[in-house]
Design a protein around this motif. Structure first.
Motif, PDB file in Angstrom:
ATOM      1  N   MET A  23      -8.942  92.643  82.019  1.00 43.63           N
ATOM      2  CA  MET A  23      -8.527  91.252  82.060  1.00 43.63           C
ATOM      3  C   MET A  23      -9.512  90.414  82.859  1.00 43.63           C
ATOM      4  N   LYS A  24      -9.970  90.950  83.997  1.00 43.90           N
ATOM      5  CA  LYS A  24     -10.942  90.210  84.816  1.00 43.90           C
ATOM      6  C   LYS A  24     -12.240  89.993  84.048  1.00 43.90           C
ATOM      7  N   SER A  25     -12.675  91.038  83.340  1.00 45.21           N
ATOM      8  CA  SER A  25     -13.909  90.915  82.549  1.00 45.21           C
ATOM      9  C   SER A  25     -13.735  89.886  81.435  1.00 45.21           C
ATOM     10  N   ASN A  26     -12.569  89.917  80.777  1.00 45.80           N
ATOM     11  CA  ASN A  26     -12.314  88.966  79.698  1.00 45.80           C
ATOM     12  C   ASN A  26     -12.276  87.528  80.207  1.00 45.80           C
ATOM     13  N   LEU A  27     -11.608  87.321  81.343  1.00 46.71           N
ATOM     14  CA  LEU A  27     -11.509  85.970  81.892  1.00 46.71           C
ATOM     15  C   LEU A  27     -12.879  85.458  82.336  1.00 46.71           C
ATOM     16  N   HIS A  28     -13.695  86.362  82.886  1.00 40.41           N
ATOM     17  CA  HIS A  28     -15.048  85.976  83.277  1.00 40.41           C
ATOM     18  C   HIS A  28     -15.866  85.588  82.039  1.00 40.41           C
ATOM     19  N   TYR A  29     -15.700  86.360  80.963  1.00 39.46           N
ATOM     20  CA  TYR A  29     -16.389  86.057  79.706  1.00 39.46           C
ATOM     21  C   TYR A  29     -15.969  84.689  79.172  1.00 39.46           C
ATOM     22  N   LEU A  30     -14.660  84.414  79.175  1.00 40.81           N
ATOM     23  CA  LEU A  30     -14.164  83.124  78.682  1.00 40.81           C
ATOM     24  C   LEU A  30     -14.681  81.972  79.542  1.00 40.81           C
ATOM     25  N   GLN A  31     -14.727  82.185  80.847  1.00 39.59           N
ATOM     26  CA  GLN A  31     -15.240  81.154  81.750  1.00 39.59           C
ATOM     27  C   GLN A  31     -16.694  80.816  81.432  1.00 39.59           C
ATOM     28  N   GLU A  32     -17.496  81.873  81.173  1.00 34.15           N
ATOM     29  CA  GLU A  32     -18.901  81.649  80.833  1.00 34.15           C
ATOM     30  C   GLU A  32     -19.045  80.962  79.470  1.00 34.15           C
ATOM     31  N   GLU A  33     -18.214  81.365  78.513  1.00 37.00           N
ATOM     32  CA  GLU A  33     -18.289  80.790  77.172  1.00 37.00           C
ATOM     33  C   GLU A  33     -17.974  79.290  77.165  1.00 37.00           C
ATOM     34  N   LEU A  79     -15.181  80.729  67.900  1.00 40.72           N
ATOM     35  CA  LEU A  79     -13.799  80.612  68.373  1.00 40.72           C
ATOM     36  C   LEU A  79     -12.968  81.840  67.989  1.00 40.72           C
ATOM     37  N   GLU A  80     -13.336  82.515  66.926  1.00 39.62           N
ATOM     38  CA  GLU A  80     -12.599  83.716  66.533  1.00 39.62           C
ATOM     39  C   GLU A  80     -12.728  84.797  67.590  1.00 39.62           C
ATOM     40  N   ASP A  81     -13.915  84.920  68.172  1.00 39.12           N
ATOM     41  CA  ASP A  81     -14.124  85.891  69.246  1.00 39.12           C
ATOM     42  C   ASP A  81     -13.311  85.502  70.475  1.00 39.12           C
ATOM     43  N   VAL A  82     -13.233  84.203  70.760  1.00 43.13           N
ATOM     44  CA  VAL A  82     -12.434  83.720  71.887  1.00 43.13           C
ATOM     45  C   VAL A  82     -10.964  84.077  71.674  1.00 43.13           C
ATOM     46  N   ARG A  83     -10.474  83.882  70.445  1.00 45.15           N
ATOM     47  CA  ARG A  83      -9.075  84.235  70.140  1.00 45.15           C
ATOM     48  C   ARG A  83      -8.837  85.721  70.349  1.00 45.15           C
ATOM     49  N   ARG A  84      -9.802  86.537  69.929  1.00 46.99           N
ATOM     50  CA  ARG A  84      -9.671  87.993  70.108  1.00 46.99           C
ATOM     51  C   ARG A  84      -9.580  88.365  71.585  1.00 46.99           C
ATOM     52  N   LEU A 104      -8.655  86.420  74.066  1.00 52.10           N
ATOM     53  CA  LEU A 104      -7.386  85.925  74.598  1.00 52.10           C
ATOM     54  C   LEU A 104      -6.233  86.866  74.246  1.00 52.10           C
ATOM     55  N   ASP A 105      -6.264  87.390  73.017  1.00 51.40           N
ATOM     56  CA  ASP A 105      -5.217  88.311  72.601  1.00 51.40           C
ATOM     57  C   ASP A 105      -5.277  89.596  73.425  1.00 51.40           C
ATOM     58  N   GLU A 106      -6.494  90.121  73.665  1.00 46.86           N
ATOM     59  CA  GLU A 106      -6.644  91.322  74.492  1.00 46.86           C
ATOM     60  C   GLU A 106      -6.139  91.069  75.912  1.00 46.86           C
ATOM     61  N   THR A 107      -6.412  89.867  76.436  1.00 45.06           N
ATOM     62  CA  THR A 107      -5.971  89.534  77.788  1.00 45.06           C
ATOM     63  C   THR A 107      -4.449  89.458  77.857  1.00 45.06           C
ATOM     64  N   GLN A 108      -3.843  88.890  76.826  1.00 44.58           N
ATOM     65  CA  GLN A 108      -2.388  88.832  76.776  1.00 44.58           C
ATOM     66  C   GLN A 108      -1.798  90.238  76.735  1.00 44.58           C
ATOM     67  N   GLN A 109      -2.415  91.120  75.955  1.00 51.56           N
ATOM     68  CA  GLN A 109      -1.954  92.499  75.910  1.00 51.56           C
ATOM     69  C   GLN A 109      -2.085  93.167  77.286  1.00 51.56           C
ATOM     70  N   GLY A 110      -3.138  92.797  78.017  1.00 55.41           N
ATOM     71  CA  GLY A 110      -3.312  93.322  79.370  1.00 55.41           C
ATOM     72  C   GLY A 110      -2.182  92.904  80.293  1.00 55.41           C
TER      73      GLY A 110
END
Length: 230
Positions: free
Chosen positions: A1-11, A20-25, A27-33
């Motif tokens: 989750m931390k890695s995903n949030l850092h990635y989204l922040q950079e994006e 945006l499809e990658d961003v949705r993916r 976000l979905d992984e983070t929600q699952q986390g």
């Protein structure tokens, strides 16, 4: 989750990202986390109780693939991760989310060990599943430094860890063994002769019955003792 949030922040740092499809993916992984964290907290309340999961069933091959995907953020920068699953493997009598949680924990532990080793040889992690004496046998092994011999007998004790202070709670492997035991299975650890660690899960096949698994309650925790590392 931390890695995903850092990635989204950079994006999003310089405006809306192109993909945006990658961003949705992500976000979905983070929600699952978040949902997995919620489940871990729930399971902690049940820790060490006799609460079998009943007639649950999961596809082991799919579960291994899911666990590898979830741990890929850590693993892909370290080296090669392989899966070797016997075709037509029988489904295991275990809750899928518990098996995923166990495998992700073992994969991340392998990543920690390989990262700490700072070896010049390429890192290699293997996920393997096959039938063994009427049970589903799942192995997670790496070519890291292995487990200190003195730590092997205590590896699954609650709050025992080999990680540096602040890097682990010592609950991960204890919970993993508890999840597996509730399904009537076993979880063991050993060092590979060629170097590295191997964790072995033996799980009952779906539709079979297993005798109740009796587990000793964890020893009381000394409030004044400093926790060891995971």
């Amino acid at each position: 989750m931390k890695s995903n949030l850092h990635y989204l922040q950079e994006e999003w740092a310089h405006g809306a990202p192109d993909d945006l499809e990658d961003v949705r993916r992500v976000l979905d992984e983070t929600q699952q986390g978040v949902l997995r964290i919620q489940q871990i907290v729930t399971d902690l309340r049940l820790f060490s109780r006799e609460a079998p999961d009943g007639a649950e069933s999961c596809d082991v091959a799919e579960t291994l693939a899911e666990a590898q995907r979830l741990a890929s953020v850590r693993l892909r920068s370290l080296g090669v991760v392989e899966r070797d699953v016997t075709p037509g493997l029988a489904p295991a009598r275990v809750t899928a989310r518990h098996l995923v949680q166990v495998l992700v924990n073992l994969l991340l532990n392998a990543a920690d060990a390989l990262e700490a080793a700072r070896s010049s040889k390429p890192a290699h992690v293997m996920l393997r599943a096959r039938m063994d004496d009427g049970r589903v046998r799942v192995e997670v092994e790496d070519n890291g430094p292995g487990i200190p011999e003195a730590a092997l007998p205590r590896l699954f004790e609650p709050f025992f860890t080999t990680k540096p202070p602040g890097k682990g709670t010592g609950l991960g492997l204890a919970l993993c063994r508890d999840y597996v035991a509730r399904a009537g299975g076993t979880l063991e650890a050993e060092n590979r002769a060629e170097g590295g660690a191997r964790f072995i899960l033996r799980l009952p096949v779906a539709g079979t019955s297993s005798p109740p698994v009796h587990r000793e309650a964890p020893a009381p925790v000394d409030a004044n003792a400093e926790p060891a590392a995971e």
